[in-house]
Scaffold this active site. Sequence first.
Site, PDB file in Angstrom:
ATOM      1  N   TYR A 123      -2.023  -0.760  10.899  1.00 24.05           N
ATOM      2  CA  TYR A 123      -1.981  -1.736   9.949  1.00 24.05           C
ATOM      3  C   TYR A 123      -0.180  -1.070   8.849  1.00 24.05           C
ATOM      4  CZ  TYR A 123      -3.416  -1.719   4.936  1.00 24.05           C
ATOM      5  OH  TYR A 123      -3.306  -1.735   3.334  1.00 24.05           O
TER       6      TYR A 123
ATOM      7  N   LYS B  61       2.426  -3.503   7.286  1.00 22.47           N
ATOM      8  CA  LYS B  61       2.764  -3.254   6.091  1.00 22.47           C
ATOM      9  C   LYS B  61       4.239  -2.918   5.457  1.00 22.47           C
ATOM     10  CE  LYS B  61      -0.191  -4.818   2.850  1.00 22.47           C
ATOM     11  NZ  LYS B  61      -0.212  -6.082   2.562  1.00 22.47           N
TER      12      LYS B  61
ATOM     13  N   GLU C  37       0.218   3.341   1.557  1.00 22.98           N
ATOM     14  CA  GLU C  37       0.092   3.778   3.570  1.00 22.98           C
ATOM     15  C   GLU C  37       2.019   3.549   3.901  1.00 22.98           C
ATOM     16  OE1 GLU C  37      -3.246   3.454   5.173  1.00 22.98           O
ATOM     17  OE2 GLU C  37      -4.441   3.067   3.720  1.00 22.98           O
TER      18      GLU C  37
ATOM     19  N   THR D 175       1.081  -0.866  -0.429  1.00 25.06           N
ATOM     20  CA  THR D 175       0.195  -0.006  -0.393  1.00 25.06           C
ATOM     21  C   THR D 175       0.701   1.440  -0.074  1.00 25.06           C
ATOM     22  OG1 THR D 175      -1.658   1.301   1.465  1.00 25.06           O
ATOM     23  CG2 THR D 175      -0.229  -0.254   2.521  1.00 25.06           C
TER      24      THR D 175
HETATM   25  P1  NAD Z   1      -9.565  -7.173   2.303  1.00 25.80           P
HETATM   26  O1  NAD Z   1      -9.378  -6.907   4.186  1.00 25.80           O
HETATM   27  O2  NAD Z   1     -11.081  -6.833   1.988  1.00 25.80           O
HETATM   28  O3  NAD Z   1      -9.831  -8.218   2.030  1.00 25.80           O
HETATM   29  C1  NAD Z   1      -8.796  -9.895   2.757  1.00 25.80           C
HETATM   30  C2  NAD Z   1      -8.627 -11.092   2.927  1.00 25.80           C
HETATM   31  O4  NAD Z   1      -8.019 -12.228   3.415  1.00 25.80           O
HETATM   32  C3  NAD Z   1      -9.693 -11.483   3.596  1.00 25.80           C
HETATM   33  O5  NAD Z   1     -10.687 -12.443   2.421  1.00 25.80           O
HETATM   34  C4  NAD Z   1      -9.519 -12.034   4.409  1.00 25.80           C
HETATM   35  O6  NAD Z   1     -10.205 -13.501   5.112  1.00 25.80           O
HETATM   36  C5  NAD Z   1      -7.946 -12.576   3.719  1.00 25.80           C
HETATM   37  N1  NAD Z   1      -7.109 -12.504   5.559  1.00 25.80           N
HETATM   38  C6  NAD Z   1      -6.821 -12.390   6.076  1.00 25.80           C
HETATM   39  N2  NAD Z   1      -5.885 -12.526   6.775  1.00 25.80           N
HETATM   40  C7  NAD Z   1      -6.062 -14.025   6.051  1.00 25.80           C
HETATM   41  C8  NAD Z   1      -5.000 -14.771   6.924  1.00 25.80           C
HETATM   42  N3  NAD Z   1      -3.846 -14.834   8.373  1.00 25.80           N
HETATM   43  N4  NAD Z   1      -4.738 -15.910   6.518  1.00 25.80           N
HETATM   44  C9  NAD Z   1      -5.417 -16.150   4.492  1.00 25.80           C
HETATM   45  N5  NAD Z   1      -6.495 -15.214   4.433  1.00 25.80           N
HETATM   46  C10 NAD Z   1      -6.225 -13.734   5.572  1.00 25.80           C
HETATM   47  O7  NAD Z   1      -8.640  -6.431   1.757  1.00 25.80           O
HETATM   48  P2  NAD Z   1      -7.987  -5.982   0.640  1.00 25.80           P
HETATM   49  O8  NAD Z   1      -8.860  -4.477   0.496  1.00 25.80           O
HETATM   50  O9  NAD Z   1      -9.212  -6.688  -0.652  1.00 25.80           O
HETATM   51  O10 NAD Z   1      -6.790  -5.624   0.785  1.00 25.80           O
HETATM   52  C11 NAD Z   1      -5.930  -7.093   0.183  1.00 25.80           C
HETATM   53  C12 NAD Z   1      -4.429  -6.532   0.002  1.00 25.80           C
HETATM   54  O11 NAD Z   1      -3.794  -4.990  -0.583  1.00 25.80           O
HETATM   55  C13 NAD Z   1      -3.862  -6.435   1.353  1.00 25.80           C
HETATM   56  O12 NAD Z   1      -2.927  -6.745   1.725  1.00 25.80           O
HETATM   57  C14 NAD Z   1      -3.796  -4.731   1.442  1.00 25.80           C
HETATM   58  O13 NAD Z   1      -2.866  -4.671   2.373  1.00 25.80           O
HETATM   59  C15 NAD Z   1      -3.681  -4.153  -0.122  1.00 25.80           C
HETATM   60  N6  NAD Z   1      -3.906  -2.563   0.104  1.00 25.80           N
HETATM   61  C16 NAD Z   1      -5.462  -2.813  -0.402  1.00 25.80           C
HETATM   62  C17 NAD Z   1      -5.553  -1.134  -1.154  1.00 25.80           C
HETATM   63  C18 NAD Z   1      -7.440  -1.081  -0.440  1.00 25.80           C
HETATM   64  O14 NAD Z   1      -7.362  -0.150  -0.589  1.00 25.80           O
HETATM   65  N7  NAD Z   1      -7.804  -1.907  -0.089  1.00 25.80           N
HETATM   66  C19 NAD Z   1      -4.913  -0.060  -1.305  1.00 25.80           C
HETATM   67  C20 NAD Z   1      -3.435  -0.799  -1.501  1.00 25.80           C
HETATM   68  C21 NAD Z   1      -2.944  -2.183  -0.930  1.00 25.80           C
HETATM   69  P1  TYD Z   2     -10.494   4.307   4.890  1.00 27.09           P
HETATM   70  O1  TYD Z   2     -11.892   3.915   3.400  1.00 27.09           O
HETATM   71  O2  TYD Z   2     -10.538   3.902   5.375  1.00 27.09           O
HETATM   72  O3  TYD Z   2      -9.046   3.867   3.723  1.00 27.09           O
HETATM   73  P2  TYD Z   2      -7.595   4.345   4.206  1.00 27.09           P
HETATM   74  O4  TYD Z   2      -7.654   4.686   5.804  1.00 27.09           O
HETATM   75  O5  TYD Z   2      -7.401   2.945   3.932  1.00 27.09           O
HETATM   76  O6  TYD Z   2      -7.346   5.691   3.574  1.00 27.09           O
HETATM   77  O7  TYD Z   2     -10.556   5.512   4.917  1.00 27.09           O
HETATM   78  C1  TYD Z   2     -10.718   6.613   4.150  1.00 27.09           C
HETATM   79  C2  TYD Z   2     -10.590   8.074   4.239  1.00 27.09           C
HETATM   80  O8  TYD Z   2     -11.846   8.255   4.425  1.00 27.09           O
HETATM   81  C3  TYD Z   2      -9.467   8.226   4.972  1.00 27.09           C
HETATM   82  O9  TYD Z   2      -8.787   9.309   5.731  1.00 27.09           O
HETATM   83  C4  TYD Z   2     -10.404   8.271   6.412  1.00 27.09           C
HETATM   84  C5  TYD Z   2     -12.148   8.446   5.993  1.00 27.09           C
HETATM   85  N1  TYD Z   2     -12.996   7.728   6.466  1.00 27.09           N
HETATM   86  C6  TYD Z   2     -14.370   9.196   7.646  1.00 27.09           C
HETATM   87  O10 TYD Z   2     -14.032   9.906   7.203  1.00 27.09           O
HETATM   88  N2  TYD Z   2     -14.929   7.910   7.477  1.00 27.09           N
HETATM   89  C7  TYD Z   2     -15.278   6.714   7.418  1.00 27.09           C
HETATM   90  O11 TYD Z   2     -16.271   6.756   8.673  1.00 27.09           O
HETATM   91  C8  TYD Z   2     -14.103   5.818   7.216  1.00 27.09           C
HETATM   92  C9  TYD Z   2     -14.736   4.815   7.503  1.00 27.09           C
HETATM   93  C10 TYD Z   2     -13.247   6.817   7.067  1.00 27.09           C
END
Ligand code: NAD
Ligand code: TYD
Length: 354
Positions: free
Chosen positions: A158, A162, A134, A132
Amino acid sequence: MLLVTGGAGFIGANFILDWLARSDEPVLNLDKLTYAGNLENLAALEGDARYLFARGDVCDRALVDRLLAEHQPRAIVHFAAESHVDRSIHGPAEFLKSNVEGTFTLLEAARAYCAGLPEERRAAFRFHHVSTDEVYGALKPEDAPFTEAAPYAPNSPYSASKAASDHLARAWFKTYGLPVTVSHCSNNYGPFHFPEKLIPLLIVHALAGKPLPIYGDGAQIRDWLYVGDHCAAIRRILEAGIPGETYNVGGWNEMDNLSVTREVCAWLDRLSPRADGVSYARQITHVADRPGHDRRYAIDARKIARDLGWRPEETFASGLEKTTRWYLEHAQWVKNAQSGAYRAWVEKQYGKAL
Ligand code: NAD
Ligand code: TYD
């Protein structure tokens, strides 16, 4: 075949669906099915012989060893992680376990597996670690967006977990020669996004007539990328990424949270207006800020454009329209995702504010 971890989550599920829509190469999905893992995301693949599922923890070395030996994947795409910043503030232990120990376990298992492969297959093997933006910490308004050379400065449990997993991935490449690639992506949005994250939470709360909770002043900035574009970037890295390289992936789309919220409300006003004709923006409510809240993230995605030819296809408007329509058409998915455990989380995080 590919071994995908965390494929029942938001991005992993989109990745598997997109992969199998384009390729007949099978996918094995290893997922623990935490609160964020939802097999309904992959219901379209029921009965599809190209898709296999194993329920389990990436920290379980014996299981990972067995899956690698049995299925002989040519690559691992590692999504599995605890992913919600607010949950990491309430309870960081799970983040250390899944994100750090889990990545360590996978890297070790991949190293042992690779050592036993014939030379040609070893050279072709890839371990792609999904990270990420972050991990780079917060930017000031005048700072340039994060490049791959930006220093690590994680601020939440978090992002710290990561960052730790990224360091392991790097070390396993440098020390053991494991062919690792890493991507750092900005905030994703799109179908199957669990409604604890900002955009799906706004849609779901708006339609339910609930307050739209904005942390602090709502001026925090994120770069937003449609999930399908992130999946395309990972496919491209698997295809042509260089082991040991990291790639920043972003949408060239910095927006503050209040602007994102107003855009979401505007799409809902168009597609499913409130009965009283008043904009959903009326439901915006400022709540207590997140501790240690990063003010700004921004991604410089020039390297992946230059080296691999990847660029986002969706604009924020086109991606948000698709996303809003998807949530409107999938009310039952939302209902199922909002289990008792999810409702308990909302109470813990927002208290009486909602
Ligand atoms: P998510 O929380 O929606 O899904 C995570 C999945 O991993 C779930 O299905 C969960 O059951 C599984 N999981 C968690 N712990 C586990 C374990 N110990 N063993 C096996 N499975 C496990 O997350 P996401 O938003 O799909 O993110 C996926 C990846 O992408 C993560 O590594 C996250 O850090 C990265 N990422 C997410 C974003 C975003 O905006 N969501 C952005 C950049 C990077
Ligand atoms: P989020 O979707 O949790 O992603 P991240 O913290 O990984 O960027 O949040 C996106 C932005 O929105 C972050 O600045 C926190 C803000 N936020 C709110 O203002 N209200 C909310 O209820 C949530 C979940 C997030």
